[in-house]
Design a protein around this motif. Structure first.
Motif, PDB file in Angstrom:
ATOM      1  N   VAL A 121       0.835  -1.200   0.000  1.00 14.90           N
ATOM      2  CA  VAL A 121       0.000   0.000   0.000  1.00 14.90           C
ATOM      3  C   VAL A 121       0.871   1.251   0.000  1.00 14.90           C
ATOM      4  CG1 VAL A 121      -1.708   1.333   1.289  1.00 14.90           C
ATOM      5  CG2 VAL A 121      -1.957  -1.140   1.091  1.00 14.90           C
ATOM      6  N   PHE A 122       1.920   1.244   0.810  1.00 18.50           N
ATOM      7  CA  PHE A 122       2.793   2.422   0.863  1.00 18.50           C
ATOM      8  C   PHE A 122       3.545   2.613  -0.452  1.00 18.50           C
ATOM      9  CE2 PHE A 122       6.709   4.704   1.902  1.00 18.50           C
ATOM     10  CZ  PHE A 122       6.172   5.836   2.500  1.00 18.50           C
ATOM     11  N   GLU A 123       4.045   1.521  -1.048  1.00 17.88           N
ATOM     12  CA  GLU A 123       4.785   1.632  -2.302  1.00 17.88           C
ATOM     13  C   GLU A 123       3.912   2.181  -3.426  1.00 17.88           C
ATOM     14  OE1 GLU A 123       8.070  -1.996  -1.758  1.00 17.88           O
ATOM     15  OE2 GLU A 123       6.389  -2.219  -3.159  1.00 17.88           O
ATOM     16  N   GLU A 124       2.669   1.748  -3.472  1.00 19.61           N
ATOM     17  CA  GLU A 124       1.803   2.123  -4.594  1.00 19.61           C
ATOM     18  C   GLU A 124       1.123   3.465  -4.404  1.00 19.61           C
ATOM     19  OE1 GLU A 124      -0.864  -1.077  -5.445  1.00 19.61           O
ATOM     20  OE2 GLU A 124       0.739  -2.422  -6.107  1.00 19.61           O
ATOM     21  N   THR A 125       0.818   3.830  -3.146  1.00 20.27           N
ATOM     22  CA  THR A 125       0.024   5.044  -2.932  1.00 20.27           C
ATOM     23  C   THR A 125       0.606   6.010  -1.905  1.00 20.27           C
ATOM     24  OG1 THR A 125      -1.326   4.070  -1.153  1.00 20.27           O
ATOM     25  CG2 THR A 125      -2.070   3.713  -3.441  1.00 20.27           C
ATOM     26  N   GLY A 126       1.634   5.606  -1.161  1.00 13.89           N
ATOM     27  CA  GLY A 126       2.165   6.469  -0.119  1.00 13.89           C
ATOM     28  C   GLY A 126       1.321   6.505   1.134  1.00 13.89           C
ATOM     29  N   VAL A 127       0.240   5.708   1.187  1.00 10.73           N
ATOM     30  CA  VAL A 127      -0.632   5.668   2.362  1.00 10.73           C
ATOM     31  C   VAL A 127      -0.046   4.701   3.389  1.00 10.73           C
ATOM     32  CG1 VAL A 127      -2.917   4.992   3.218  1.00 10.73           C
ATOM     33  CG2 VAL A 127      -2.700   6.281   1.073  1.00 10.73           C
ATOM     34  N   GLU A 128       0.015   5.126   4.647  1.00 11.05           N
ATOM     35  CA  GLU A 128       0.526   4.280   5.718  1.00 11.05           C
ATOM     36  C   GLU A 128      -0.627   3.510   6.365  1.00 11.05           C
ATOM     37  OE1 GLU A 128       2.686   6.802   8.349  1.00 11.05           O
ATOM     38  OE2 GLU A 128       4.358   7.071   6.965  1.00 11.05           O
ATOM     39  N   VAL A 129      -0.374   2.239   6.686  1.00  9.42           N
ATOM     40  CA  VAL A 129      -1.401   1.348   7.228  1.00  9.42           C
ATOM     41  C   VAL A 129      -1.001   0.889   8.612  1.00  9.42           C
ATOM     42  CG1 VAL A 129      -2.606  -0.859   6.922  1.00  9.42           C
ATOM     43  CG2 VAL A 129      -2.087   0.583   4.928  1.00  9.42           C
ATOM     44  N   GLY A 130      -1.960   0.880   9.529  1.00  9.28           N
ATOM     45  CA  GLY A 130      -1.729   0.406  10.895  1.00  9.28           C
ATOM     46  C   GLY A 130      -2.157  -1.036  11.063  1.00  9.28           C
TER      47      GLY A 130
END
Length: 322
Positions: free
Chosen positions: A233-242
């Motif tokens: 998710v971070f690689e594709e969109t820069g969104v961080e996931v908890g």
């Protein structure tokens, strides 16, 4: 059975008859049973009867069309006690067929063999998967995956020598170096990432116009499912996931993946896409996703029906994820 197991390609409780695969005499006896049937493929496409509802065709093993199929025995298992085998008609070349569309994301073509009735056709599995019963879908997915593995693994990956089919199609052994090779399955995470009332959606280049789906990516060596979700998710969109939770899985024989459906809670909102990986990404509110599923959204199409992305989104909208 959990509701999560009702995803396409799963949940039919098919008997894979693993206990007889290494017994050549038992496999030969199964092949000689009068109720034994063949599941036939051509270039990755299953033979179906595409009426409504569609059915996966089961041919008698003495049918003339099987004379042109590959000779190796591929035992899929037993259906209500009756043996089922997979056959590949890959060398047949249909007259006027457009070979360029084979394996494409969208292949609406159907091929009909002159030795079979016009009511039977080879059709792209992604196109027809939601038409099939759970048992037909599991049989088709299993056959497609194992036939595809044999096509891509005819030589030993250790020494390069041609390998031999063993265990009724569930093993290849190298006669030169003795290495045994087994069908591989590639783990893939597919993520229902939410933030408040919205879900993160993306699209890949080449998809039908307006089509969006959940983000997905392969699990890397030494990586947990949870870590793979956060990294992809971070690689594709820069969104961080908890927090990350497992939801459901789906065999995905295109060519040999096992999709792990996961839920993740985003802890950031800003999207910065990687244009190498995806074409676009956006947060979609629940109300807009309901519009898309109803076919009323002005610009967005939902994920392909039958895929686990569609299954997860549908159950997220209905609040029936378990």
């Amino acid at each position: 059975m959990r509701h999560a197991e009702t995803v396409t390609f799963g949940g039919s409780a098919f008997d894979r008859a693993g206990e007889i695969r290494a017994d050549d005499a038992a496999v030969a006896a199964a092949r000689s049973q009068p109720d034994a049937r063949a599941i036939l493929f051509w270039r990755g496409k299953p033979l179906i009867a595409p009426q409504n509802p569609a059915e996966l065709v089961r041919l008698p093993l003495d049918h003339a069309v099987l004379a042109g199929a590959a000779g190796d025995v591929i035992l899929l298992g037993r259906e209500d006690g009756a043996p089922r085998f997979a056959f590949d008609l890959a060398h047949w070349v249909p007259e006027g067929a457009d070979m360029a569309t084979l394996g494409a994301f969208h292949d609406p073509s159907e091929q009909r063999h002159p030795a079979l009735p016009d009511t039977m056709a080879f059709a792209e599995l992604r196109r027809v998967m939601s038409w099939l019963s759970p048992r037909d879908a599991e049989l088709a997915a299993t056959a497609k995956a194992i036939l595809g593995w044999h096509e891509a693994h005819r030589f030993c990956s250790r020494c390069g020598a041609p390998s031999d089919v063993q265990q009724a199609g569930w093993n290849r052994r190298c006669p030169a170096c003795g290495t045994s090779h087994f069908p591989r399955t590639d783990p893939v995470v597919i993520m229902l990432i939410t933030r408040g009332n919205s879900v993160l959606m993306g699209r890949s280049p080449g998809w039908p116009q307006g089509m969006y789906s959940l983000l997905a990516g392969f699990v890397e060596p030494g990586e947990t499912l949870e870590a793979a979700v956060r990294r992809e998710v971070f690689e594709e969109t820069g969104v961080e996931v908890g927090a990350v939770d497992y939801l459901a899985s789906q065999p995905w024989p295109f060519p040999a993946s096992l999709m792990f459906g996961c839920a993740g809670e985003a802890v950031s909102e800003k999207i910065t896409i990687d244009p190498v990986e995806i074409e676009d990404a956006m947060w979609v509110p629940r109300e807009e996703m309901m519009q898309a599923f109803a076919g009323d959204h002005p610009t967005m199409l939902p994920a392909r029906k039958g895929a686990i992305a569609h299954f997860l989104l549908e159950n997220w909208l209905a609040d029936t994820l378990d």
